[in-house]
Design an enzyme around this catalytic site. Structure first.
Site, short mmCIF file in Angstrom:
data_model
loop_
_atom_site.label_atom_id
_atom_site.label_comp_id
_atom_site.label_asym_id
_atom_site.label_seq_id
_atom_site.Cartn_x
_atom_site.Cartn_y
_atom_site.Cartn_z
N HIS A 182 0.74 -1.11 -0.10
CA HIS A 182 -0.08 0.08 0.07
C HIS A 182 0.86 1.33 -0.03
CE1 HIS A 182 -3.70 2.35 1.40
NE2 HIS A 182 -2.78 3.24 1.62
N GLU A 183 1.96 1.45 0.86
CA GLU A 183 2.73 2.33 1.19
C GLU A 183 3.61 2.66 -0.20
OE1 GLU A 183 1.92 4.63 3.15
OE2 GLU A 183 0.65 3.52 4.20
N HIS A 224 2.02 4.19 -3.12
CA HIS A 224 2.07 5.73 -2.76
C HIS A 224 3.24 6.45 -3.22
CE1 HIS A 224 -1.91 6.23 -0.92
NE2 HIS A 224 -1.57 5.54 0.26
#
Ligand SMILES: [Zn+2]
Length: 359
Positions: A55-56, A59
């Site tokens: 997820h990170e 980004h």
């Protein structure tokens, strides 16, 4: 981030773990182990860890595509944070960077469904099927929760990007997303409290809601300041040319030479191998009792750089504020691995007071 330690780099981005993650791992791992046994619980924990990282990194990698670097990725109790070096320059970039995380979580959820179906179809161990099913649920939840439309959640960032694109004022958009975040946070708290009253475990949900609410308030408060600091770079406030002294210099000698400390009133402590051990403020030299000043060395007074906010000269100043250490609000300014200067707490205070008057 205080209380974190670095575990390595992935794609050139430092990854840090915060101590609170251990607490989360014990809680989640314990729960999983009760149903599945220790081996599958460990597999589940690793999957969860990988899911949050994915997820990170989504980004961070989309940010990189838009020319925005990532300072570090920190994993903690409530998930992860990718700390960007600068702000996206267009609403489009801001929106895609924010959306990338939840999209990655949805992709991992889809992959987990596939893995669960495949494992079941091949008559694999039922514990493994359960782990994949659990990973599906967790990642779907991660995506949906993060898409709630209020800052500081990804959904709030998407909302801010859309509003920014609509009316063209990014700070107004941030304030609007902050207000939405307060509403979202309050609703999540109420859901948590309602679950607790119904006899379900809703404490974690209520606490998360409270965290969202308070973060939203903090972001709204920071918006006017960020507006008034727009265009101000770290380099604009930096005292370049910090004095250096050897680690075995005693406090008395350093005080005799305090003229060298210049306007920053600070000295960088140089170790025998040429590397820097940290900073000593003039004030700290004076605080050594007079009779001990000849024997106390700079080496023992040096505060390591990990205790200060670190920044590069070209970075927007507003970006650095969140990283300041509350008790020691110095900024050390680096070009690569080289210390090029510092921003003193006084210089920062003066600039912020000026900003508060004009903003
Ligand atoms: Zn996210």
């Amino acid at each position: 981030v205080p209380g974190s330690f670095k575990i390595g780099r992935i794609a050139g981005i430092p990854v840090e773990l915060h101590w609170s993650l251990g607490f989360a791992a014990l809680l989640v791992g314990g729960n999983l182990a009760v149903g599945l046994g220790p081996a599958f619980a460990l597999a589940g924990l690793l999957l969860l860890f990988g899911s949050v990282l994915a997820h990170e990194f989504a980004h961070a990698l989309v940010a990189r595509r838009y020319g925005v670097g990532t300072q570090r990725i920190t994993l903690w109790l409530l998930g992860g944070v990718a700390q960007l070096r600068s702000e996206p320059t267009t609403p489009r970039a801001a929106g895609f960077i924010a959306a990338a995380g939840p999209l990655a979580s949805l992709a991992v959820a889809a992959a987990s469904v596939g893995a669960a179906v495949a494992t079941a179809g091949l008559d694999g161990p039922s514990g493994l099927v359960s782990v994949f099913a659990w990973s599906t649920a967790i990642n779907a939840l991660l995506a949906v929760f993060n898409l709630l439309p209020g800052a500081p959640l990804d959904g709030g960032r998407i909302l801010a990007a859309v509003r920014w694109g609509r009316h063209g004022d990014r700070f107004r958009a941030d304030t609007e997303a902050g207000t939405a975040g307060q509403v979202v946070g309050a609703i999540v708290v109420m859901v948590g409290v309602w679950l607790i009253l119904q006899g379900y475990g809703g404490i974690a949900i209520a606490v998360t809601g409270l965290f969202i609410y308070m973060s939203a308030v903090a972001e709204k408060r920071a918006a006017p300041l960020r507006r008034s600091l727009e265009g101000v770079r770290v380099g604009d406030l930096t005292w370049f040319g910090v004095a250096r002294a050897r680690a075995d210099t005693d406090a008395e000698t350093m005080l005799w030479q305090r003229g060298r400390l210049g306007g920053a009133q600070v000295v960088a402590v140089e170790q025998p191998d040429g590397s820097l051990a940290g900073l000593v403020e003039e004030q700290k030299l004076w605080s050594v009792p007079e009779e001990q000043r000849r024997s106390v060395r700079l080496a023992s007074l040096a505060v390591p750089f990990s205790r200060y906010a670190q920044a590069s000269p070209d970075e927007p100043l507003s970006q650095v504020l969140a990283r300041l250490h509350p008790l020691s609000p110095w900024v050390t300014v680096w070009r690569g691995d080289t210390l090029v200067g510092v921003i003193t707490p006084e210089a920062l205070k003066r600039r912020l007071e000026h900003a508060a008057h004009t903003g």
